[in-house]
Each structure stands twice: as structure tokens, then as C-alpha cells.
Write an enzyme that holds these catalytic residues in place. Structure first.
Site, PDB file in Angstrom:
ATOM      1  N   ASP A  91      56.108  91.341  60.459  1.00 35.32           N
ATOM      2  CA  ASP A  91      55.118  91.688  61.469  1.00 35.32           C
ATOM      3  C   ASP A  91      54.202  92.767  60.888  1.00 35.32           C
ATOM      4  O   ASP A  91      54.690  93.734  60.273  1.00 35.32           O
ATOM      5  CB  ASP A  91      55.810  92.200  62.732  1.00 35.32           C
ATOM      6  CG  ASP A  91      54.843  92.355  63.895  1.00 35.32           C
ATOM      7  OD1 ASP A  91      54.662  91.376  64.628  1.00 35.32           O
ATOM      8  OD2 ASP A  91      54.280  93.451  64.041  1.00 35.32           O
ATOM      9  N   ASN A 140      42.316  95.330  64.796  1.00 36.03           N
ATOM     10  CA  ASN A 140      41.344  94.561  65.585  1.00 36.03           C
ATOM     11  C   ASN A 140      40.418  95.474  66.381  1.00 36.03           C
ATOM     12  O   ASN A 140      39.196  95.227  66.454  1.00 36.03           O
ATOM     13  CB  ASN A 140      42.069  93.609  66.533  1.00 36.03           C
ATOM     14  CG  ASN A 140      42.555  92.348  65.840  1.00 36.03           C
ATOM     15  OD1 ASN A 140      41.952  91.899  64.865  1.00 36.03           O
ATOM     16  ND2 ASN A 140      43.642  91.783  66.333  1.00 36.03           N
ATOM     17  N   HIS A 147      37.784  91.640  65.544  1.00 34.48           N
ATOM     18  CA  HIS A 147      38.689  90.499  65.353  1.00 34.48           C
ATOM     19  C   HIS A 147      38.333  89.669  64.106  1.00 34.48           C
ATOM     20  O   HIS A 147      39.208  89.073  63.488  1.00 34.48           O
ATOM     21  CB  HIS A 147      38.671  89.614  66.595  1.00 34.48           C
ATOM     22  CG  HIS A 147      39.398  90.204  67.760  1.00 34.48           C
ATOM     23  ND1 HIS A 147      40.759  90.099  67.930  1.00 34.48           N
ATOM     24  CD2 HIS A 147      38.952  90.961  68.805  1.00 34.48           C
ATOM     25  CE1 HIS A 147      41.129  90.732  69.028  1.00 34.48           C
ATOM     26  NE2 HIS A 147      40.049  91.271  69.584  1.00 34.48           N
ATOM     27  N   ASP A 206      40.972  88.751  61.248  1.00 38.93           N
ATOM     28  CA  ASP A 206      41.236  87.428  60.676  1.00 38.93           C
ATOM     29  C   ASP A 206      41.214  87.466  59.151  1.00 38.93           C
ATOM     30  O   ASP A 206      42.002  86.780  58.486  1.00 38.93           O
ATOM     31  CB  ASP A 206      40.200  86.422  61.186  1.00 38.93           C
ATOM     32  CG  ASP A 206      40.394  86.065  62.650  1.00 38.93           C
ATOM     33  OD1 ASP A 206      41.464  86.396  63.196  1.00 38.93           O
ATOM     34  OD2 ASP A 206      39.486  85.448  63.237  1.00 38.93           O
ATOM     35  N   GLU A 242      50.099  88.226  64.499  1.00 39.51           N
ATOM     36  CA  GLU A 242      50.309  88.924  63.222  1.00 39.51           C
ATOM     37  C   GLU A 242      51.730  88.717  62.695  1.00 39.51           C
ATOM     38  O   GLU A 242      52.199  89.474  61.839  1.00 39.51           O
ATOM     39  CB  GLU A 242      50.023  90.424  63.385  1.00 39.51           C
ATOM     40  CG  GLU A 242      50.999  91.176  64.272  1.00 39.51           C
ATOM     41  CD  GLU A 242      50.634  91.164  65.757  1.00 39.51           C
ATOM     42  OE1 GLU A 242      51.068  92.076  66.472  1.00 39.51           O
ATOM     43  OE2 GLU A 242      49.914  90.239  66.182  1.00 39.51           O
ATOM     44  N   ARG A 286      59.340  93.353  47.722  1.00 38.83           N
ATOM     45  CA  ARG A 286      58.181  93.048  46.885  1.00 38.83           C
ATOM     46  C   ARG A 286      56.966  92.741  47.768  1.00 38.83           C
ATOM     47  O   ARG A 286      55.854  93.200  47.488  1.00 38.83           O
ATOM     48  CB  ARG A 286      58.509  91.866  45.977  1.00 38.83           C
ATOM     49  CG  ARG A 286      57.516  91.644  44.862  1.00 38.83           C
ATOM     50  CD  ARG A 286      58.086  90.830  43.717  1.00 38.83           C
ATOM     51  NE  ARG A 286      58.507  89.509  44.141  1.00 38.83           N
ATOM     52  CZ  ARG A 286      59.748  89.057  44.068  1.00 38.83           C
ATOM     53  NH1 ARG A 286      60.723  89.849  43.613  1.00 38.83           N
ATOM     54  NH2 ARG A 286      60.056  87.837  44.457  1.00 38.83           N
TER      55      ARG A 286
END
Length: 360
Positions: free
Chosen positions: A235, A243, A248, A252, A278, A298
Site C-alpha cells: 500500500d 492526490n 489526481h 496516476d 493505491e 528491495r
């Protein structure tokens, strides 16, 4: 004349029907162009040619023509030399077996093999599908035409027979080439639509629908083979702030680049998907908990170090939290792989974010 036209029409409809049915059967396996698959399809194509021979067109009481050349051309243009020769052999042997060993049958066998060889070699050339059809079509008209001339030398109707054969074959080649053009285009659209069903429209990663299917398949395989399987739930931390601050559109941009990073850091056998918003998942077949943690670290480190650039050339920095679960090493019940990865993600976020947490 009306009877000849009727029989020609029946043959052309048989060609269209067989091509349609064959495409429906092998559409998803056409990408497997191994020698074994190619040879088998060549044999089946030969059977197709035999069927066309059974529905031959009688143009004179003792003279018949057929379109056995069409399957041979198809194998040469769309498959391989081995498939073309397999098709030719089946057709040639069938000609001898059904009509007996005589000069006409022997000529039919040699013609089929020679046609297969030439069309197969044409198919190997890098000249484009259209030119392959043109050259193969010419060969399909000329080679059997010469055979007719040699067999029927002295016949009063020789030139009429050859003319009818050439015109009929040219028509069949033209119709088949156009129908194959339609089939190829339809298949491209089919594959594109099929792929889009499993793709996330924004990132190009697999979507949750594909992920669920892959997870079930890989869990079944893991239970059978006793090989480990791990799952990462990821997440983006405080993505709402990205955002709200940058818009937004730039959110993206960040999501797309995160997806690219995940793909670069994953194996070909891994399933990288976007759950929505997300949230991302990475399914790691044949990967134990320790290796999964290394992969997760990583990913976390790479995203933390990466500089995302907005459409206004502003630098955007983000971090991610990742939950890890692994069967059977850390979780005995494979049905809880998702649940435990989700719990581990929650704990990673509760403990300060920008962390990797292993379940349980």
C-alpha cells in the site's frame, strides 16, 4: 454448367466451414509453434485436403478437379515446411489409396509433394503474407496445370480443362486468402480483448480478477508439490496526500511508475497485480518467507529512493508499506494466505509505515 457452379460453391463453403471450425478449436494454441504441434496440424490439414478430394468437381464425365492445394498453401504460409510436407504426404497417399496405383494417382502424389515443397519454401521467405499468397497461388495453378497437360495430352478438351482448373483454383485461393485475412484480424482482436479482461487499465499490471485465478492455481500446485508460495500486499503510504497536493493526474503518474518498478523487480513467474486504488499485490510461486522478505525490502527501498516527477516537473517522494505471508512456512492454512498478508500490511502501517511486516 449449373451443376459445376453448384459443386464449386459447395467446395468453397466447405473451405470456409473447416477454416472457421479449425480456428475455433486451435485459436489459443496457435502460438505454440513447436515442431510437434506444427506436424500434427499438418496431418490434420492433410485430412482437410482429403475431404476436399471427396467433394471433387466433375467438369467432364471422366474429368474431375478439386481444391486439395488449399490446405497445402495454408500450411506453407502460416506454419512451416514440415507442416506443409506432412499435409502433402497425407493428401498424396490418400490419392493413391482411394483411386488405386495408376498414372493419374502417381502424378497426383508427385504433384502434391512438389507443391508442398515449393509452397513450404515460399512460406519461409520474408516477403509478407500477401506476396506469399500470390506466389503460392501461382504455383498452385501452374504445377497441377502442367500435370493436366501431361496426363491429357491429345485430349480435345485439354485447354478448356486447364482453363477451368486455373480459374477455379485462383478463385478458391483468392477467397481463402481474404477469409484468412479476416480470421487473423479477428484473432488479434480476440487476443487483445482477452488480455484486456485481465489487465488493469491504468498501470498495465494484471487486475484482481486475474490475480484471484492465479492465486487459486498456484495454491493448488503448491499443495501438490509441497513447494512454498508467498504473497506481498503493498500500500502506498499517505497516497491521498499525493492526490490532494499534486492532483489526481500526477497520482496516476505515480501509480503507473510504481507498477513499472514492481514489474522490473519481479520474476517472469511472479504475478504482479493492482488490487485497486493505491494497493498492489505480488504473488511469488516457489518462494519461501526469507526470500519473499528480501523481495519486499528491495521493492520498499527502490520506491523510497525513486524520484517521481509530476507533469509540472515537481519531484514527488513516496514510501510503501508491505505485508508478507508465506505458505506453508509461516502459515499452515493456505486459505489464510490473503488474510494474513492483509493483517501484516495493517501492522506495517500501524508501526510507522515504510516497513515490511511478516505474518503472523
Amino acid at each position: 454448367m449449373l451443376a459445376i457452379i453448384k459443386e464449386l460453391f459447395i467446395n468453397l463453403m466447405i473451405i470456409i466451414a473447416i477454416l472457421t471450425l479449425g480456428n475455433m478449436i486451435v485459436r489459443d494454441s496457435l502460438i505454440k509453434k513447436s515442431k510437434k504441434h506444427s506436424f500434427i496440424i499438418g496431418i490434420l490439414s492433410g485430412v482437410f485436403g482429403c475431404l476436399l478430394m471427396l467433394f471433387s468437381v466433375r467438369i467432364f464425365p471422366n474429368i474431375i478437379i478439386d481444391f486439395r492445394c488449399i490446405p497445402i498453401l495454408l500450411m506453407g504460409i502460416y506454419f512451416s515446411l514440415s507442416a506443409t510436407m506432412a499435409s502433402s504426404m497425407v493428401i498424396g497417399i490418400f490419392r493413391v489409396a482411394v483411386y488405386g496405383l495408376n498414372m493419374a494417382s502417381f502424378s497426383g502424389l508427385i504433384t502434391a509433394l512438389f507443391l508442398g515443397l515449393v509452397c513450404g519454401l515460399i512460406g519461409k521467405q520474408n516477403i509478407g503474407i500477401k506476396n506469399k499468397w500470390i506466389f503460392s497461388g501461382i504455383v498452385a495453378c501452374v504445377v497441377p496445370g502442367i500435370s493436366f497437360v501431361l496426363l491429357l495430352m491429345g485430349s480435345n478438351n485439354l485447354y478448356l480443362i486447364v482453363l477451368v482448373y486455373v480459374i477455379s483454383t485462383a478463385l478458391a485461393v483468392l477467397l481463402t486468402s481474404q477469409f484468412m485475412k479476416y480470421i487473423v484480424k479477428s484473432n488479434e482482436e480476440y487476443y487483445l480483448a482477452k488480455e484486456s479482461l485481465n489487465k488493469d487499465f491504468l498501470t498495465g499490471l494484471q487486475n484482481i480478477r486475474y490475480f484471484d485465478t492465479s492465486l487459486n492455481q498456484n495454491l493448488d500446485e503448491a499443495k501438490k508439490t509441497q513447494k512454498p508460495i508467498s504473497l506481498l500486499f503493498m500500500d502506498i503510504d499517505f497516497f491521498k496526500k499525493v492526490n490532494d497536493t499534486y492532483g489526481h493526474l500526477n497520482g496516476d503518474i505515480v501509480l503507473k511508475e510504481v507498477g513499472q518498478i514492481l514489474k522490473r523487480l519481479s520474476r517472469d513467474t511472479d504475478v504482479v497485480a493492482r488490487k485497486g486504488g493505491e494497493e498492489f499485490t505480488v504473488l511469488l510461486p516457489d518462494c519461501d518467507a526469507s526470500k519473499a522478505v528480501k523481495v519486499a525490502e528491495r521493492i520498499r527501498k527502490k520506491i523510497e529512493e525513486n524520484i517521481f516527477v509530476s507533469d509540472q516537473k515537481e519531484e514527488i517522494k513516496i514510501t510503501v508499506s508491505i505485508g508478507v505471508s508465506s505458505f506453508p512456512e509461516t502459515i499452515a492454512d493456505e486459505e489464510k494466505l490473503i488474510e494474513q498478508a492483509d493483517i501484516a500490511l495493517y501492522k506495517a502501517k500501524r508501526s510507522g509505515r515504510n516497513k515490511v511486516w511478516v505474518a503472523p
